[in-house]
Design an enzyme around this catalytic site. Structure first.
Site, PDB file in Angstrom:
ATOM      1  N   HIS A  31      17.169  24.430   4.494  1.00 17.23           N
ATOM      2  CA  HIS A  31      17.352  24.217   5.799  1.00 17.23           C
ATOM      3  C   HIS A  31      18.890  23.535   6.311  1.00 17.23           C
ATOM      4  O   HIS A  31      18.922  23.152   7.236  1.00 17.23           O
ATOM      5  CB  HIS A  31      16.067  23.289   6.599  1.00 17.23           C
ATOM      6  CG  HIS A  31      14.792  24.042   6.241  1.00 17.23           C
ATOM      7  ND1 HIS A  31      14.591  25.160   6.893  1.00 17.23           N
ATOM      8  CD2 HIS A  31      13.875  23.909   5.354  1.00 17.23           C
ATOM      9  CE1 HIS A  31      13.210  25.712   6.685  1.00 17.23           C
ATOM     10  NE2 HIS A  31      12.911  24.874   5.830  1.00 17.23           N
TER      11      HIS A  31
ATOM     12  N   TRP B 180      29.151 -15.027   5.520  1.00 14.06           N
ATOM     13  CA  TRP B 180      29.258 -13.715   5.209  1.00 14.06           C
ATOM     14  C   TRP B 180      29.946 -13.222   6.696  1.00 14.06           C
ATOM     15  O   TRP B 180      29.161 -13.366   7.734  1.00 14.06           O
ATOM     16  CB  TRP B 180      28.003 -13.140   5.129  1.00 14.06           C
ATOM     17  CG  TRP B 180      27.980 -11.901   4.746  1.00 14.06           C
ATOM     18  CD1 TRP B 180      28.031 -11.163   3.585  1.00 14.06           C
ATOM     19  CD2 TRP B 180      27.719 -10.594   5.632  1.00 14.06           C
ATOM     20  NE1 TRP B 180      27.991  -9.773   3.560  1.00 14.06           N
ATOM     21  CE2 TRP B 180      27.609  -9.677   4.769  1.00 14.06           C
ATOM     22  CE3 TRP B 180      27.057 -10.725   6.744  1.00 14.06           C
ATOM     23  CZ2 TRP B 180      27.334  -8.157   5.368  1.00 14.06           C
ATOM     24  CZ3 TRP B 180      26.769  -9.376   7.631  1.00 14.06           C
ATOM     25  CH2 TRP B 180      27.038  -8.159   6.642  1.00 14.06           C
TER      26      TRP B 180
ATOM     27  N   CYS C  30      24.905 -15.840   5.257  1.00 19.83           N
ATOM     28  CA  CYS C  30      25.314 -17.368   5.380  1.00 19.83           C
ATOM     29  C   CYS C  30      24.178 -18.291   4.749  1.00 19.83           C
ATOM     30  O   CYS C  30      23.290 -18.243   5.177  1.00 19.83           O
ATOM     31  CB  CYS C  30      25.845 -17.547   6.974  1.00 19.83           C
ATOM     32  SG  CYS C  30      26.940 -16.164   7.451  1.00 19.83           S
TER      33      CYS C  30
ATOM     34  N   ASN D  96      24.774 -20.233  11.094  1.00 17.02           N
ATOM     35  CA  ASN D  96      24.245 -18.897  10.731  1.00 17.02           C
ATOM     36  C   ASN D  96      23.838 -18.163  12.139  1.00 17.02           C
ATOM     37  O   ASN D  96      23.277 -19.009  12.672  1.00 17.02           O
ATOM     38  CB  ASN D  96      23.123 -19.021   9.686  1.00 17.02           C
ATOM     39  CG  ASN D  96      23.691 -19.830   8.440  1.00 17.02           C
ATOM     40  OD1 ASN D  96      24.638 -19.830   7.967  1.00 17.02           O
ATOM     41  ND2 ASN D  96      22.788 -19.972   7.728  1.00 17.02           N
ATOM     42  N   GLY D  97      23.945 -16.833  12.025  1.00 20.48           N
ATOM     43  CA  GLY D  97      23.624 -16.202  13.136  1.00 20.48           C
ATOM     44  C   GLY D  97      24.696 -15.411  13.873  1.00 20.48           C
ATOM     45  O   GLY D  97      25.768 -15.483  13.484  1.00 20.48           O
TER      46      GLY D  97
ATOM     47  N   GLU E 219      24.964   1.912  -2.955  1.00 17.24           N
ATOM     48  CA  GLU E 219      25.317   0.431  -2.642  1.00 17.24           C
ATOM     49  C   GLU E 219      26.047  -0.112  -3.883  1.00 17.24           C
ATOM     50  O   GLU E 219      26.983  -1.236  -3.800  1.00 17.24           O
ATOM     51  CB  GLU E 219      24.081  -0.377  -2.314  1.00 17.24           C
ATOM     52  CG  GLU E 219      22.925  -0.758  -2.996  1.00 17.24           C
ATOM     53  CD  GLU E 219      21.843  -1.319  -2.383  1.00 17.24           C
ATOM     54  OE1 GLU E 219      20.651  -1.261  -2.941  1.00 17.24           O
ATOM     55  OE2 GLU E 219      22.070  -2.303  -1.996  1.00 17.24           O
TER      56      GLU E 219
ATOM     57  N   LYS F 278      22.636 -10.416   0.231  1.00 11.54           N
ATOM     58  CA  LYS F 278      21.454 -10.590  -0.262  1.00 11.54           C
ATOM     59  C   LYS F 278      20.300 -10.644   0.630  1.00 11.54           C
ATOM     60  O   LYS F 278      19.142  -9.805   0.840  1.00 11.54           O
ATOM     61  CB  LYS F 278      21.149 -11.598  -1.399  1.00 11.54           C
ATOM     62  CG  LYS F 278      19.819 -11.612  -2.145  1.00 11.54           C
ATOM     63  CD  LYS F 278      19.699 -10.342  -3.133  1.00 11.54           C
ATOM     64  CE  LYS F 278      18.241 -10.017  -3.364  1.00 11.54           C
ATOM     65  NZ  LYS F 278      18.027  -8.593  -3.911  1.00 11.54           N
TER      66      LYS F 278
ATOM     67  N   LYS G  16      20.587   3.075  -4.158  1.00 13.07           N
ATOM     68  CA  LYS G  16      20.714   2.183  -5.278  1.00 13.07           C
ATOM     69  C   LYS G  16      22.303   2.826  -5.532  1.00 13.07           C
ATOM     70  O   LYS G  16      23.345   1.904  -5.929  1.00 13.07           O
ATOM     71  CB  LYS G  16      19.955   2.333  -6.339  1.00 13.07           C
ATOM     72  CG  LYS G  16      18.582   1.490  -6.469  1.00 13.07           C
ATOM     73  CD  LYS G  16      18.695   0.172  -6.298  1.00 13.07           C
ATOM     74  CE  LYS G  16      18.861  -0.546  -4.840  1.00 13.07           C
ATOM     75  NZ  LYS G  16      17.714  -0.885  -4.272  1.00 13.07           N
TER      76      LYS G  16
ATOM     77  N   ARG H 272      23.100 -14.835  -2.477  1.00 13.05           N
ATOM     78  CA  ARG H 272      22.823 -14.264  -1.233  1.00 13.05           C
ATOM     79  C   ARG H 272      24.080 -13.543  -0.910  1.00 13.05           C
ATOM     80  O   ARG H 272      23.963 -12.457   0.017  1.00 13.05           O
ATOM     81  CB  ARG H 272      22.361 -15.085  -0.019  1.00 13.05           C
ATOM     82  CG  ARG H 272      21.025 -15.924  -0.168  1.00 13.05           C
ATOM     83  CD  ARG H 272      20.944 -17.184   0.634  1.00 13.05           C
ATOM     84  NE  ARG H 272      19.685 -17.541   0.704  1.00 13.05           N
ATOM     85  CZ  ARG H 272      18.782 -17.301   1.713  1.00 13.05           C
ATOM     86  NH1 ARG H 272      19.017 -16.770   2.921  1.00 13.05           N
ATOM     87  NH2 ARG H 272      17.381 -17.835   1.479  1.00 13.05           N
TER      88      ARG H 272
ATOM     89  N   GLU I  34      15.264   5.960  -2.306  1.00 16.86           N
ATOM     90  CA  GLU I  34      15.741   4.489  -2.899  1.00 16.86           C
ATOM     91  C   GLU I  34      16.841   4.917  -3.985  1.00 16.86           C
ATOM     92  O   GLU I  34      17.604   4.016  -4.157  1.00 16.86           O
ATOM     93  CB  GLU I  34      14.322   4.070  -3.548  1.00 16.86           C
ATOM     94  CG  GLU I  34      14.526   2.599  -4.460  1.00 16.86           C
ATOM     95  CD  GLU I  34      15.443   1.587  -3.535  1.00 16.86           C
ATOM     96  OE1 GLU I  34      15.447   1.681  -2.231  1.00 16.86           O
ATOM     97  OE2 GLU I  34      15.541   0.384  -4.246  1.00 16.86           O
TER      98      GLU I  34
HETATM   99  C1  F6R Z   1      18.858  -2.824  -1.052  1.00 16.62           C
HETATM  100  C2  F6R Z   1      18.608  -3.871  -0.396  1.00 16.62           C
HETATM  101  C3  F6R Z   1      18.146  -4.155   1.211  1.00 16.62           C
HETATM  102  C4  F6R Z   1      17.060  -4.860   1.488  1.00 16.62           C
HETATM  103  C5  F6R Z   1      16.911  -4.986   2.756  1.00 16.62           C
HETATM  104  C6  F6R Z   1      15.649  -5.707   3.417  1.00 16.62           C
HETATM  105  O1  F6R Z   1      19.193  -2.973  -2.471  1.00 16.62           O
HETATM  106  O2  F6R Z   1      17.998  -5.131  -1.353  1.00 16.62           O
HETATM  107  O3  F6R Z   1      18.268  -2.714   1.554  1.00 16.62           O
HETATM  108  O4  F6R Z   1      15.995  -4.210   0.876  1.00 16.62           O
HETATM  109  O5  F6R Z   1      18.068  -5.752   3.332  1.00 16.62           O
HETATM  110  O6  F6R Z   1      15.667  -7.124   2.681  1.00 16.62           O
HETATM  111  P1  F6R Z   1      14.381  -8.082   2.679  1.00 16.62           P
HETATM  112  O7  F6R Z   1      13.430  -7.018   1.651  1.00 16.62           O
HETATM  113  O8  F6R Z   1      14.460  -9.210   2.093  1.00 16.62           O
HETATM  114  O9  F6R Z   1      13.791  -7.825   4.053  1.00 16.62           O
END
Ligand code: F6R
Length: 613
Positions: A509, A74, A2, A99-100, A493, A608, A490, A27, A486
């Site tokens: 295991h 959002w 948001c 927001n929140g 997502e 984001k 990727k 975002r 990681e």
């Molecule tokens: C995945 C991704 C998220 C962020 C997470 C933390 O690609 O971007 O998992 O890493 O939401 O966000 P930050 O780094 O902004 O605290």
């Protein structure tokens, strides 16, 4: 996630509100809206489409005013539909954005319904709008102070009232909010935003509101009051900072998506992050860092998602190079569990945005347990995380637009490696010669990364096969296990393929039961001390008919064979190898998602900057 923009001015501020929303778009959001004070009444436009469409709707509706608020939403409470989009109204009198998350919204809703308020949405936000309307006594600033005292949870709000045409009131607790002061072109104007970036090019005079602040915006003047422990408020002065916020998204250039552009920007991002690092010294992390590093004998890393994986990689560095006991915790878990605090701990938060609610709360929790020494590795110098921490290293990845983090991750790793070397220096666990070798390898990273990016065409060929799969397994060992995690994140997502990552030694295991010819197994295979062990794990997969996709260092001698596909990486890059090995995994996820036709930069359900719990 948001976003909020608000303003009072003598000129029409709607273009500024819409431009602010556009700057916050990256975002992630699923609806947007604007409300203004026009013709003695409240007017609004809301949409579940993009801000660009909202702009057309506003133009068509003739929405214009000097007083207004705007929002990108959002969805948390209630589906992403127009009637849940902000701003929310109460009784044609109050307009509000938020927001929140309000935790006691059910209780307040019941109370307000009993008083006759009718709800048009499923949101927790509408509860605040009705609460403000109910408490309104002719003075919006005073009313908002009484209203927020009833809220439990996190909020940043902007609100205005039909009866006070040139006034907007804001309040924050747990979600960021800044006040902007008018520039020479419009000295009377006052602005609100959830991020200074929304006001880039409008004003650079910014006041960062603090937890519990309520702010009153009027033409040419403003007041701030702070919330005291007894829920009363007292006037307070906050510093005005000159903030040269960047304007967000850059041009795409020759790339199809921001994610692809950001993957290819990594050599530049790492070079920028290391710029000015002439040698290793604790002061890279701020004044007084030497004293802090001397005063600690363990490290606690707190982060979420991709940032958690960079922390997980750093644990290997910190323990093997700086010989300092390190634990890494998912922020949302740490903040709610009983843990054993040690005041001689350096609490390290890692965050691209610097606004992640769980990480901020975990940081505050750690401090409240009596651990005063805090450091952040963060990509936004003006963020709450940087302001909250004693020490900081600002990565210079630049704005990351793609929701899936790429260049932020590798620059975090660069910052964490510098931290490792600085701690190692203070603790005497590296010699100046070893330090110089590490630093030289860091400086060479941009060139080494170019060589890895040149592998893109080979990864594209694999991606075609992956696009037809619904599951994938990722394997790594040691320092590269977090890189496998990681890589799996990727792929999940952005391509929506279910992916799991395991330390390769764990296969037998349990997860080996999943291996069939239908399950691609991606393996990160650096030429390190664990290579022979890893090769045995690969045999276990091949023996079960599993299809292996291996990113192998040039010097590993792993060759293409039936059921074994190899992309040859450059020669082993020592301790910094994870920074190289993550790149083809980013490319694999990216090209698989493209082949499946997903919305790569804005994957479904994700935002984001995760500013709610
Ligand atoms: C995945 C991704 C998220 C962020 C997470 C933390 O690609 O971007 O998992 O890493 O939401 O966000 P930050 O780094 O902004 O605290």
């Amino acid at each position: 996630m948001c976003g909020i923009v608000g303003a009072v001015s003598t000129r029409n501020i709607v273009p500024i509100l819409v431009q602010g929303l556009q700057r916050l778009e990256y975002r992630g959001y699923d609806s947007c809206g604007v409300a203004v004070h026009q013709g003695g009444a409240l007017r609004r436009s809301r949409s579940t489409a993009r801000v660009a469409e909202l702009r057309q709707q506003i133009d068509a509706d003739g929405v214009a005013s000097g007083t207004g608020i705007a929002h990108t939403r959002w969805a948390t409470h209630g589906a992403p539909v127009v009637h849940n989009a902000h701003p929310h109204f109460s009784g044609g009198k109050i307009a509000l954005v938020h927001n929140g998350i309000i935790e006691n919204h059910d209780e307040l809703r019941a109370e307000l319904q009993a008083k006759g308020y009718v709800f048009e949405s499923q949101t927790d936000t509408e509860v605040i709008a009705h609460l403000v309307a109910h408490l309104y006594d002719g003075d919006l600033f005073d009313t908002v102070q009484r209203a927020v005292a009833r809220l439990h949870g996190a909020y940043a709000i902007a609100v205005f009232c039909r009866d006070e045409p040139h006034r907007v009131v804001g309040a924050r607790y747990g979600s960021p909010l800044v006040l902007g002061l008018g520039d020479d072109a419009d000295p009377e104007a006052r602005y609100l935003a959830s991020d200074a970036m929304a006001l880039a090019g409008v004003t650079d005079r910014i006041v960062y509101l603090e937890e519990g602040d309520v702010v009153d915006l009027q033409l040419g003047k403003h007041w701030i009051s702070e919330r005291l422990a007894d829920d009363n408020f007292a006037p307070v002065l906050r510093d005005v900072k000159i903030v040269h916020a960047h304007t967000g998204a850059a041009e795409l250039g020759p790339y199809r998506h921001y994610m692809q552009k950001e993957i290819f920007e990594q050599p530049r991002a790492i070079a920028d992050t290391l710029e000015g690092v002439e040698g290793i010294t604790p002061e890279l992390f701020g004044d007084g860092a030497y004293r802090v590093f001397k005063a600690i004998d363990r490290v606690l890393i707190l982060a979420c998602g991709t940032s958690y994986y960079s922390g997980s990689t750093a644990k290997y560095w910190l323990e093997s190079i700086a010989r300092i006991p390190t634990s890494v915790e998912i922020a949302s878990e740490y903040r709610y569990r009983d843990s054993v605090p040690d005041p001689r701990t350096l609490v390290v938060t890692i965050s691209q945005s610097g606004e992640t609610a769980d990480t901020l709360a975990a940081l505050k929790h750690a401090r409240s347990l009596g651990m005063p020494h805090t450091l952040t590795i963060c990509n936004v110098a003006t963020s709450a995380m940087v302001r909250e921490c004693e020490l900081a290293y600002i990565t210079r990845a630049g704005v990351e637009v793609g929701v899936a983090s790429t260049k932020a991750f590798t620059t975090q790793l660069a910052g964490l490696f510098l931290l490792t070397l600085a701690l190692a220096q203070v603790r005497g666990t590296t010699t100046p010669e070893q330090e110089a070798v590490h630093l030289k390898a860091m400086r060479h990273l941009p060139v080494a990364l170019q060589a890895v990016l040149a592998l893109e065409p080979q990864v594209v060929a694999w991606a075609e096969a992956f696009a037809r799969k619904e599951n994938a397994l990722f394997l790594g060992r040691g320092l590269h296990y977090p890189i496998a995690l990681e890589g799996a994140l990727k792929l999940k997502e952005i391509s929506y393929i279910h992916a799991e990552a395991y330390p390769a030694g764990e296969l037998k295991h349990g997860p080996l039961a999943l291996v069939t010819s239908a399950m691609p197994v991606v393996t990160v295979a650096p030429n390190d001390a664990l290579l022979e062990k890893l090769k045995s794990n690969l045999q276990e997969v091949r023996a079960r008919g599993g299809e292996l996709f291996v990113f192998a260092d040039a010097d590993t001698r792993i060759e293409n064979a039936e059921g074994l596909h190899v992309i040859r990486m450059p020669e082993h890059y020592g301790a910094l190898s994870p920074i190289l090995h993550v790149v083809p995994l980013q490319l694999l996820a990216y090209h698989t998602a493209c082949a499946r036709g997903t919305d790569v930069d804005k994957p479904r359900n994700l935002a984001k900057s995760v500013t709610v719990e």
